[in-house]
Design an enzyme around this catalytic site. Structure first.
Site, short mmCIF file in Angstrom:
data_model
loop_
_atom_site.label_atom_id
_atom_site.label_comp_id
_atom_site.label_asym_id
_atom_site.label_seq_id
_atom_site.Cartn_x
_atom_site.Cartn_y
_atom_site.Cartn_z
CG ASP A 135 43.95 40.50 40.65
OD1 ASP A 135 43.39 41.60 40.70
OD2 ASP A 135 43.81 39.63 41.55
C1 GLC Z 1 41.25 39.60 43.85
C2 GLC Z 1 41.59 41.06 43.72
C3 GLC Z 1 42.95 41.42 44.25
C4 GLC Z 1 43.30 40.52 45.40
C5 GLC Z 1 43.45 39.12 44.84
C6 GLC Z 1 43.80 38.10 45.92
O1 GLC Z 1 40.54 39.18 42.72
O2 GLC Z 1 41.47 41.64 42.43
O3 GLC Z 1 42.89 42.81 44.64
O4 GLC Z 1 44.52 40.94 46.00
O5 GLC Z 1 42.30 38.69 44.14
O6 GLC Z 1 42.74 37.96 46.80
#
Ligand code: GLC
Length: 742
Positions: A263
């Site tokens: 993430d």
């Molecule tokens: C965010 C979220 C995730 C998302 C990623 C990209 O922090 O936790 O769900 O897909 O970053 O935006």
């Protein structure tokens, strides 16, 4: 490319080239204006070479923009390796559907699959390859802001929807219509202590495997090609550094050989978690844990080269990770056609088409949950006369929730507009009555978002106008709810009530003595105890998306009979949380234990039951359940039992009913839930008609993680329950036996 050609390509790559493939950066690094780029570059501490050669980019949208970026990449890339383009397409690309918690309330996986396919089509022609969706985290705690992205508290239902999303997005992998599903957040992100965002997750392996893991597995069984690690710890080790989770479970047990991405910044956060001394150790931990792509940090970019030079094992893991990236690019056909489905002409035709908006309206209609309808106030008849539409959601386009950055917000229909399409203008009086939320709350809690909200608001004037309109009206429709930024990522709340300014408005209107229909917009189950008393009718609308307002008016007027059912319990109050339908009996159940009430599992100042239970929802129709029948009372691994029930519509409206099947394992080697959802069927029944609904019970449905942690059933007595929600059920009994005894 053939497989061997992929391996040949890998062997041609330098270590640097390989590392570049494991870097994902956001669109801000790829603006034309170099000035712009140096800012984020310095902040991230990443070299220009790494930016130029990054293997993937997130959150850039638009066919032409992505075609241009891919062209620039290929021209600059020594090995002409195409970039992957990914984004958060959570509840729609530009045509926005209800938030996933609303999609869960449809209990209609077929419809959700259609919605995912539309989102994928819009994204594919716009040049997108992968969506960071579905989010299949199980959530029992509405304080957590990202509950809005989930389909709720039940692993069976979440698994059904996980499959629907993945099949909808990926379909037949047609490059012009489909995108890859990246399942998230692996794993257990939905259970942070205190419901507080990014907080520690800690539970037994049994609970983890029994309730929190199944939906991720269901998504992979449906063919999902990618997974994202979660921010949280799993048994004390952050998911992004967790070899047990990402190698033993995901790779070895589940045989998943797709791509695993971290993430956002999660690799670097291993230092903040306190499991890595520094970025270099974080890079080693993440790579060893099987994380293929480092999203939005420079940790892999700045450390893997020295690490692999020192450690043969890491060098092999680097190749393994790069191979998975190249294989997915190959599966997407990018080596043959680096632009895949990107087509600026098709984009104009497909994105936000009338057909897509029509589907968005149908999905929104089926996501609405009728929670109260005293004296059949709804549907509003043609002769309803003057209507006062009051509340901060009466005339706003903010109806799509936190994950709708790409929506055409300016083309979202407001509730006022939708009312005016149906009701005469001279009989509709609209006033917001109060601000969405207290201004200082906006400033404190939403930072830069605050600027987006106009806080020029004459509260006295608006309130006076709202009261005057309500006084004149035959019925008041109150459009109220959380600010959409009170849920979503970073949106955890310690309270579950409506903003205080709105509660005051509702009470002031209530004192006028008019019939009130409440329409509540929220990204979570709220504590609606007070509003339940104040409103004569109550609809939960979630954030219903582009066409949600029209769906609401169709429902208020009876053009559509509401069929939504809660996929998550609404607590009586926040003190009950977590409250979920599939709880354990405990040794001193409130009902039926031999102890005095004082000494049973209860609160002395609140009920045990939620305000609204899992599976709950009313209809304008009136369904009666009767005649539960079992084809036998003994089940074996080789046989099945047919369970049938009669459902009759004794109401005045044709309606769709979601018939729900639950089981209870009365005695197990571990405690078993008082009920578990194992089946659902939706049937439309004309007024006055009856139908028989049947389910097949199998031994497989009775399996669980036993005391020995084996996933298997155990012989013994079971109950089967069928009904309209998790509390209103008819019950039968059967035995699971080794063999049928004559
Ligand atoms: C965010 C979220 C995730 C998302 C990623 C990209 O922090 O936790 O769900 O897909 O970053 O935006």
């Amino acid at each position: 490319m053939k497989n061997n050609e992929i391996h040949n390509l890998l062997n041609k790559l330098s270590v640097k080239d390989k590392i570049y493939q494991l870097i994902q950066l956001s669109g801000q690094f790829y603006q034309q204006d170099d000035e712009l780029v140096t800012g984020p570059q310095q902040k991230l501490g990443i070299a220009a070479e790494a930016i130029k050669n990054a293997g993937s980019v997130l959150n850039i949208r638009g066919a032409q923009e992505l075609i241009n970026l891919q062209k620039r990449n290929l021209e600059n890339s020594e090995h002409a390796i195409p970039m992957l383009f990914m984004a958060d397409i959570i509840n729609g690309y530009e045509t926005i559907f209800p938030i996933p918690l609303g999609l869960g309330a449809t209990w209609n996986p077929g419809l959700v699959k259609e919605a995912a396919a539309v989102s994928a089509h819009e994204a594919a022609v716009s040049g997108m390859h992968i969506t960071f969706s579905p989010m299949v985290d199980l959530v029992r705690d509405p304080r957590w802001g990202r509950v809005m992205e989930s389909t709720g508290e039940d692993s069976f239902l979440n698994g059904v929807f996980a499959q629907a999303f993945v099949e909808g997005y990926q379909g037949d992998m047609n490059p012009d219509k489909t995108i890859v599903a990246c399942v998230k957040h692996f794993a257990g992100y939905g259970a942070p202590e205190g419901g507080r965002e990014y907080n520690t997750v800690d539970m037994s392996e049994r609970t983890f495997r029994e309730y929190y893991l199944p939906a991720y597995k269901a998504a992979l069984d449906a063919g999902a090609k990618m997974m994202m690690t979660s921010f949280n710890t799993v048994d004390g080790i952050p998911a992004t550094a967790n070899e047990w989770l990402n190698r033993s479970v995901l790779r070895d047990e589940w045989k998943f050989d797709g791509l695993l991405i971290s993430d956002y910044a999660a690799v670097k956060e291993l230092v903040d978690h306190g499991v890595a001394q520094d970025d270099k150790e974080a890079a080693a931990l993440a790579l060893k844990a099987g994380v293929d792509i480092d999203m939005m940090t420079s940790v892999y970019a700045n450390n893997l080269e020295s690490l692999v030079a020192e450690d043969e094992e890491l060098s092999a893991l680097l190749d393994e990770a790069v191979l998975r990236v190249l294989k997915l690019k190959n599966e997407l056909g990018l080596f043959e056609n680096p632009f895949r489905g990107a087509d600026a002409e098709a984009e104009k035709r497909v994105v936000f088409s009338d057909e897509h908006r029509a589907l968005a309206k149908q999905v929104a209609q089926e996501s609405l949950v009728l929670l109260k309808n005293q004296n059949e106030l709804l549907p509003l008849g043609d002769s309803v006369g003057k209507i006062a539409l009051i509340g901060p959601y009466a005339d706003t386009k903010s109806l799509s929730g936190m994950w709708s950055f790409s929506s055409r917000k300016e083309e979202t229909t407001t509730l006022k507009e939708a009312f005016l399409e149906v009701f005469p203008e001279d009989e509709l009086f609209v006033s917001s009555g109060c601000p969405m939320i207290e201004a200082d709350f906006l400033k404190d809690s939403f930072g830069s978002y605050h600027a987006a909200e106009s806080t020029q608001f004459d509260e006295k004037k608006e309130l006076a106008e709202a009261l005057a309109y309500a006084q004149e009206a035959n019925v008041v429709v109150m459009a109220v709810g959380e600010h959409y930024l009170q849920s979503g990522e970073g949106g955890s709340r310690a309270k579950l009530t409506l903003p205080e300014v709105q509660q005051k408005l509702i009470q002031a209107i209530k004192e006028l003595g008019k019939p009130i229909v409440g329409v509540v917009f929220s990204g979570r189950p709220l504590d609606l105890r007070i509003e339940l008393q104040q409103f004569d009718a109550l609809i939960e609308a979630w954030y219903p998306g582009t066409e949600g307002a029209r769906a609401i008016v169709d429902t208020l007027t009876g053009k559509v009979n509401p069929s939504g059912r809660l996929s998550m319990s609404f607590p009586y109050e926040v003190g009950q949380v977590p409250v979920h339908y599939n709880e354990f009996s405990t040794g001193r159940p409130y009902e039926g234990s031999g102890h005095s009430k004082r000494f049973t599992s209860r609160y002395i100042d609140a009920p045990n039951k939620p305000l609204f239970p899992f599976g709950y929802g009313l209809s304008y129709a009136d369904f009666e359940y009767s005649d539960l029948q079992l084809s036998g009372t003994q089940l074996t691994a080789e046989s099945s039992i047919t369970v049938s029930i009669t459902v009759k519509n004794v109401g005045k409206y044709t309606g769709k009913e979601t018939v729900q099947l639950y089981i209870r394992d009365l005695v197990g080697s571990v405690v078993r839930p008082v009920k578990e959802l194992k089946g659902l069927k939706q049937v439309s029944i004309m007024t006055g008609e009856a139908t028989t609904v049947s389910f097949e019970l199998s031994e497989e449905m009775l399996r669980f993680h036993r005391a020995d942690m084996l996933y298997a059933s155990e012989l013994g007595e079971f109950q089967v329950m069928v009904g309209r929600n998790s509390e209103n059920l008819l019950t039968g009994s059967f035995t699971l036996a080794a063999k049928v005894e004559s």
